[in-house]
Write an enzyme that holds these catalytic residues in place. Structure first.
Site, short mmCIF file in Angstrom:
data_model
loop_
_atom_site.label_atom_id
_atom_site.label_comp_id
_atom_site.label_asym_id
_atom_site.label_seq_id
_atom_site.Cartn_x
_atom_site.Cartn_y
_atom_site.Cartn_z
N GLN A 7 0.84 -1.21 0.00
CA GLN A 7 0.00 0.00 0.00
C GLN A 7 0.87 1.26 0.00
OE1 GLN A 7 -1.92 0.74 3.75
NE2 GLN A 7 -3.70 1.69 2.80
N TYR A 60 0.32 4.69 0.38
CA TYR A 60 -0.46 5.87 0.75
C TYR A 60 0.47 6.92 1.40
CZ TYR A 60 -5.31 4.17 0.08
OH TYR A 60 -6.52 3.75 -0.43
N SER A 61 1.09 6.56 2.55
CA SER A 61 1.80 7.55 3.36
C SER A 61 3.05 8.09 2.67
CB SER A 61 2.25 6.92 4.68
OG SER A 61 1.17 6.31 5.32
N SER A 108 4.53 -1.05 4.15
CA SER A 108 4.75 -2.37 4.75
C SER A 108 5.07 -3.40 3.67
CB SER A 108 3.51 -2.83 5.52
OG SER A 108 3.23 -1.95 6.57
N GLU A 112 -9.83 -1.31 5.28
CA GLU A 112 -8.60 -1.52 6.06
C GLU A 112 -8.92 -1.39 7.56
OE1 GLU A 112 -5.44 1.22 5.11
OE2 GLU A 112 -4.05 0.27 6.51
N GLU A 124 -6.47 9.21 17.33
CA GLU A 124 -6.95 10.60 17.41
C GLU A 124 -7.79 10.93 16.18
OE1 GLU A 124 -3.76 9.73 17.82
OE2 GLU A 124 -3.53 10.04 19.97
C1 FAD Z 1 2.44 -0.91 11.63
C2 FAD Z 1 2.23 0.15 10.60
C3 FAD Z 1 2.09 -0.21 9.27
C4 FAD Z 1 1.90 0.77 8.29
N1 FAD Z 1 1.81 0.37 6.99
C5 FAD Z 1 1.62 1.28 6.02
C6 FAD Z 1 1.55 0.89 4.66
O1 FAD Z 1 1.68 -0.29 4.33
N2 FAD Z 1 1.36 1.84 3.73
C7 FAD Z 1 1.21 3.15 4.05
O2 FAD Z 1 0.98 3.94 3.14
N3 FAD Z 1 1.30 3.58 5.33
C8 FAD Z 1 1.51 2.68 6.32
N4 FAD Z 1 1.62 3.07 7.64
C9 FAD Z 1 1.62 4.51 7.95
C10 FAD Z 1 0.35 4.97 8.69
O3 FAD Z 1 -0.76 4.96 7.87
C11 FAD Z 1 0.67 6.37 9.26
O4 FAD Z 1 1.67 6.20 10.23
C12 FAD Z 1 -0.55 7.02 9.89
O5 FAD Z 1 -1.47 7.40 8.90
C13 FAD Z 1 -0.17 8.26 10.73
O6 FAD Z 1 0.56 9.16 9.97
P1 FAD Z 1 1.98 9.73 10.48
O7 FAD Z 1 2.81 8.58 10.91
O8 FAD Z 1 2.48 10.64 9.40
O9 FAD Z 1 1.64 10.58 11.78
P2 FAD Z 1 1.17 12.09 11.85
O10 FAD Z 1 0.03 12.30 10.91
O11 FAD Z 1 2.35 12.99 11.74
O12 FAD Z 1 0.58 12.15 13.32
C14 FAD Z 1 1.43 12.30 14.48
C15 FAD Z 1 0.52 12.44 15.70
O13 FAD Z 1 -0.32 13.61 15.56
C16 FAD Z 1 -1.69 13.25 15.67
N5 FAD Z 1 -2.50 14.03 14.73
C17 FAD Z 1 -2.21 14.31 13.43
N6 FAD Z 1 -3.21 15.05 12.89
C18 FAD Z 1 -4.15 15.20 13.85
C19 FAD Z 1 -5.43 15.85 13.90
N7 FAD Z 1 -5.94 16.47 12.83
N8 FAD Z 1 -6.12 15.79 15.06
C20 FAD Z 1 -5.62 15.15 16.17
N9 FAD Z 1 -4.41 14.53 16.18
C21 FAD Z 1 -3.70 14.56 15.04
C22 FAD Z 1 -1.76 11.78 15.28
O14 FAD Z 1 -2.89 11.14 15.81
C23 FAD Z 1 -0.45 11.26 15.88
O15 FAD Z 1 -0.60 10.97 17.24
C24 FAD Z 1 1.83 2.13 8.65
C25 FAD Z 1 1.98 2.50 9.99
C26 FAD Z 1 2.19 1.53 10.96
C27 FAD Z 1 2.35 1.95 12.38
#
Ligand code: FAD
Length: 389
Positions: free
Chosen positions: A137, A139-140, A172, A255, A374
């Site tokens: 995937q 996305y991120s 992942s 998902e 969150e």
């Molecule tokens: C085990 C695992 C597998 C993953 N696998 C994949 C994958 O296969 N493909 C992929 O694309 N991604 C993957 N991800 C990424 C995952 O989707 C992102 O980590 C997730 O969307 C959070 O984004 P970020 O890490 O950029 O955190 P951020 O968006 O930077 O957030 C950091 C903190 O701020 C808080 N926050 C951010 N915005 C807000 C808001 N508007 N209101 C309140 N709080 C907020 C969040 O809740 C968090 O606590 C994976 C993550 C994990 C942990």
């Protein structure tokens, strides 16, 4: 969970399923194993843990049981929701392992079934059902996690093809995947959510590289994925160009529903009751027993709620915004369940490998992947409770 409300047809179907499982499920695949080490991810790089794992996958795929509710034309068994429940109950009754788990089944499949062209469905779905192609995937990105619509990986229009440049992160198993489904910015002039397309790419395309991210445990489940002048045919866009956000959101509901199953007491894994019974602390500590009982009741309620939402959802449509609520509750319950198992096992739990300790640590990631807790709470407040945002 109670048996499906069984009419005569259902009883007949249950009999058929029992017989089929008796004949086709190898004894080695009936050990009730759960967790990472029991999963068969499939794909061209997959190394089967034993012959029986492959036999079990092939037999289920031939019968449509890797994706029971998908239409037969796409590799499924065309089962109704009730029949699917019966199949799951009968598999659970003999401790059968899931024959195949994959991002293709959990995420891409439902999105293709809803948004794909007939040609795309016939091309991509059967290999997913047979476990031949492993998907990851995309996305991120470094600047687009919770704010997913901020994706910047760019696809430049070249007529019949796109030219893709940019970077994804936390992909992942990208280093073991055959194909990727990704969100790409195809229109920089449109509003943030309206210039994104949902695109399928072969990971062997020239210009795609992956770099595993090593964790403190030494494992590398995630990668950084780089795209440098990658040519992608436009036939590999799913849904309407620039309207990939609709596909992305729909996929995310599936998902989140899938991740929420982690807190389902009926799902696989060690039942708390059994853990308590086996341990001295579990038998003698009244506080622990009380907490465990509460967690089991909450998990049962969660399982019922999940089933209710699935029953309400129209034929394979997914549960929509409720997936945020289910994901939040499911992941919280799973954390509680593993914390109680850690407490019950005491010092014995503090070993590394495929143990409660690693499962316990993994539950922490559940509340980040697929959207953080969150963000789930925010969706619940705005879209389910209609609170002012
Ligand atoms: C085990 C695992 C597998 C993953 N696998 C994949 C994958 O296969 N493909 C992929 O694309 N991604 C993957 N991800 C990424 C995952 O989707 C992102 O980590 C997730 O969307 C959070 O984004 P970020 O890490 O950029 O955190 P951020 O968006 O930077 O957030 C950091 C903190 O701020 C808080 N926050 C951010 N915005 C807000 C808001 N508007 N209101 C309140 N709080 C907020 C969040 O809740 C968090 O606590 C994976 C993550 C994990 C942990």
């Amino acid at each position: 969970m109670g048996e499906v409300n069984a009419g005569r047809d259902h009883a007949e179907f249950r009999r058929e399923v029992r017989e089929w499982l008796e004949t086709n499920c190898p004894p080695e695949m009936r050990d009730g194993a759960a967790g990472e080490s029991s999963i068969c991810w499939g794909g061209t790089t997959w190394v089967f843990t034993c012959d029986e794992q492959k036999i079990w996958l092939d037999r289920c795929a031939a019968r449509g049981f890797t994706v029971p509710t998908w239409p037969k034309a796409y590799g499924g068994a065309g089962l109704s929701r009730d029949e699917d429940k019966i199949l799951k109950q009968e598999m659970q009754a003999i401790g059968a392992r899931s024959p195949l788990d994959s991002f293709g089944i959990w995420m891409l499949g439902p999105a293709l079934l809803k948004f794909g062209t007939e040609e795309q469905k016939l091309h991509y779905l059967p290999p997913i059902a047979r476990g031949e192609i492993r998907w990851c995937q995309g996305y991120s990105e470094p600047g687009a996690g919770s704010d997913l619509a901020g994706v910047q990986t760019h696809a430049a229009d070249q007529g019949e093809t796109w030219l893709v440049n940019g970077q994804k992160i936390w992909t992942s198993y990208a280093d073991r995947a055959d194909w990727i489904f990704a969100l790409l910015r195809t229109n920089r002039d449109a509003k943030k959510h309206l210039g994104i397309s949902f695109v399928l790419m072969d990971m062997r395309s020239p210009g795609i590289t992956t770099r595993p991210i090593q964790l403190i445990s030494g494992a590398s489940p995630f990668c950084e994925t780089f795209f440098e002048n990658v040519e992608v045919p436009k036939t590999q866009v799913v849904g309407t160009i620039d309207r990939g956000w609709d596909v992305a959101k729909y996929l995310l509901t599936h998902e989140r529903e899938m991740i929420s199953n982690g807190g389902n007491a009926m799902g696989s894994g060690r039942a708390l009751g059994a853990v308590l019974t086996e341990s001295e602390t579990g038998q003698s500590d009244p506080v622990l027993r009380g907490d465990a009982m509460r967690a089991e009741v909450d998990s049962l309620a969660m399982a019922m709620t999940l089933e209710r939402y699935k029953d309400q959802a129209e034929g394979g449509q997914g549960v929509g915004d409720a997936s945020a609520m289910l994901k939040y509750m499911g992941t919280e319950l799973n954390k509680t369940r593993l914390e109680l198992i850690m407490a019950t096992d005491g010092a014995d739990a503090l070993t590394w490998g495929d143990t409660p300790a690693s499962s316990w640590l993994r539950t922490k990631a559940n509340s980040i992947e697929g959207g953080t807790s969150e963000v789930m709470l925010s969706i619940i407040s705005r879209r389910i409770l209609n609170l002012p945002g």
